[in-house]
Scaffold this active site. Structure first.
Site: not given
Ligand code: ADP
Length: 405
Positions: A9, A93, A182, A244, A388
């Site tokens: 990733n 990923r 996601h 964020r 994941e």
């Protein structure tokens, strides 16, 4: 040791890696290279020994070392531990698959070009993902490689959910639309939830998943397909996150530029790095730190957590519109898996759905424990740790064996 998948990733300044043994569901090696491109570039890793023990090691990478340096060191670690021959496939990923990729794919030149075409949609992420792919090709030239996209799961959104109310030509010519992110996490926890619900003779076709980590997103899932999600054209949209802002009035841009002399670059920093829990609390982006500060009477921490929970609950409630009914609400991600406080506050705000938590189960289902935390007759509330890396490993191995995803 059986067949192993190397999962990579590659982020903008980091590379997370894991060797995943699918047969035993163990990770013989895992770690993280971080601060890439800076003087502090380093790599940390853990190797699982024969007794099942792990020892963490850390080493500096060359000053300003990049993804290639990290993967070169990773290859050396793999060789030192005699793991090289066990690796059968490399899974990556990849953040943005645009509209081209609705599932994971074996990487070839066309796939590389398509990921590159999506660079403009994810300028921080896709170029880094590509660097990981190029480096892996260099060091593992004989191995097949697979791309698993964050956006792919949301390609089932209907146009009314993915189109913005902008001139249609901006979608047709420039690909401006909601993509959602996601996806690997939402799809994994929804599959796990379905299994739990079926085993417990509960309906499982109408689910809402809340992935709450540093980045946060909510997803409405009908019959296993994503029908709406809170992140949008970028992962900045939707609910308030660690740093964020989530959704804001787009009219604010002009005000920031005209009245406060912001530039596009400084607005990007403001909304991505200085807002969210950190911006409101003026203390931390970390939910744990804010819960502690709140319990010590810090008002700004309390406000930040209140806003966070309000955003989550409001979005969950709105996603009953595309679903029409709710069978289960699923919490995942670092906050969703571990914070009994956030889960209880969100569920309180959803009183209209007659959800009720078991205080005891809410406390029990933390730190990797999964299961049901609600006591009400109607919709269930589940906690399911995401994984994941496992999805990337499973998809990669299936594609290597020529199976459909
Ligand atoms: P990322 O999106 O970077 O993968 P994670 O999913 O690891 O992030 O989530 C990180 C968040 O989880 C942080 O805000 C952290 O404070 C929060 N978190 C982790 N453990 C707990 C806990 N026990 N209680 C509350 N929040 C927690």
């Amino acid at each position: 040791m059986s067949d192993i998948v190397l999962v990579l990733n590659a982020g903008s300044s980091s590379v997370k890696f894991a060797l995943i043994d699918l047969a035993s569901n163990t990770q013989p090696l895992s770690g993280l290279a971080e601060c890439l491109g800076t003087a502090e570039a380093s790599i940390s890793w853990k190797v699982l020994d024969a007794l099942g023990k792990e020892e963490k090691q850390t080493e500096a990478l060359p000053e300003n070392g990049l993804h290639n340096d990290a993967i070169e060191k990773l290859v050396a670690i793999i060789n030192e531990n005699n793991l090289s021959d066990t690796i059968k496939v490399v899974g990556h990923r990849v953040v943005h698959g645009g509209e081209q990729f609705i599932e994971s794919v074996l990487i070839d030149e066309n796939v590389i070009n398509a990921i590159q075409d999506n660079n403009k949609l994810a300028p921080l992420h896709n170029p880094a993902n590509l660097q990981g792919i190029v480096a892996a090709y260099h060091y593992f030239p004989t191995l097949k490689q697979v791309a698993v996209f964050d956006t792919a799961f949301h390609q089932s959104l209907p146009p009314k959910a993915y189109l913005y109310a902008l001139p249609y030509s901006l979608y047709e010519n420039e690909g401006i639309r909601r993509y959602g992110f996601h996806g690997t996490s939402h799809s994994y926890v929804a599959t796990q939830a379905k299994q739990w619900l079926e085993e417990n003779k509960q309906s499982s076709s109408h689910l809402i998943t809340a992935h709450l980590g540093n980045g946060c997103s909510i997803c409405a899932i009908k019959d296993g397909k994503s029908v709406d999600t809170s992140m949008g054209f970028t992962p900045l949209a939707g609910i308030c996150m660690g740093t964020r802002s989530g959704d804001i009035d787009p009219g604010l841009f002009n005000f920031l530029i005209n009245e406060l002399a912001y530039t596009p670059k400084s607005i990007e920093t403001l909304l991505n790095k200085e807002s969210g829990l950190l911006g409101i609390s003026q203390l931390s982006n970390d939910c744990r730190a804010l819960e502690k500060a709140k319990s010590e009477g810090n008002q700004q921490a309390q406000l930040a957590l209140d806003i966070f929970c309000y955003h989550i609950a409001k979005t969950i409630a709105s996603f009953t519109v595309p679903l029409g009914k709710l069978d289960a609400l699923i919490f995942t991600g670092g906050i969703g898996e571990n914070s009994a406080y956030i889960r209880s506050q969100v569920v309180k705000l959803l009183a209209i759905f007659s959800l009720e938590l078991s205080e005891e189960e809410n406390l029990n289902k933390r730190f990797g424990e999964q299961g049901c935390i609600s006591v009400s007759d109607g919709a269930k509330v589940l906690v399911i740790p995401t994984n994941e890396e496992l999805v990337i490993a499973q998809d990669s191995y299936r594609l290597l064996c020529g199976e459909q995803i």
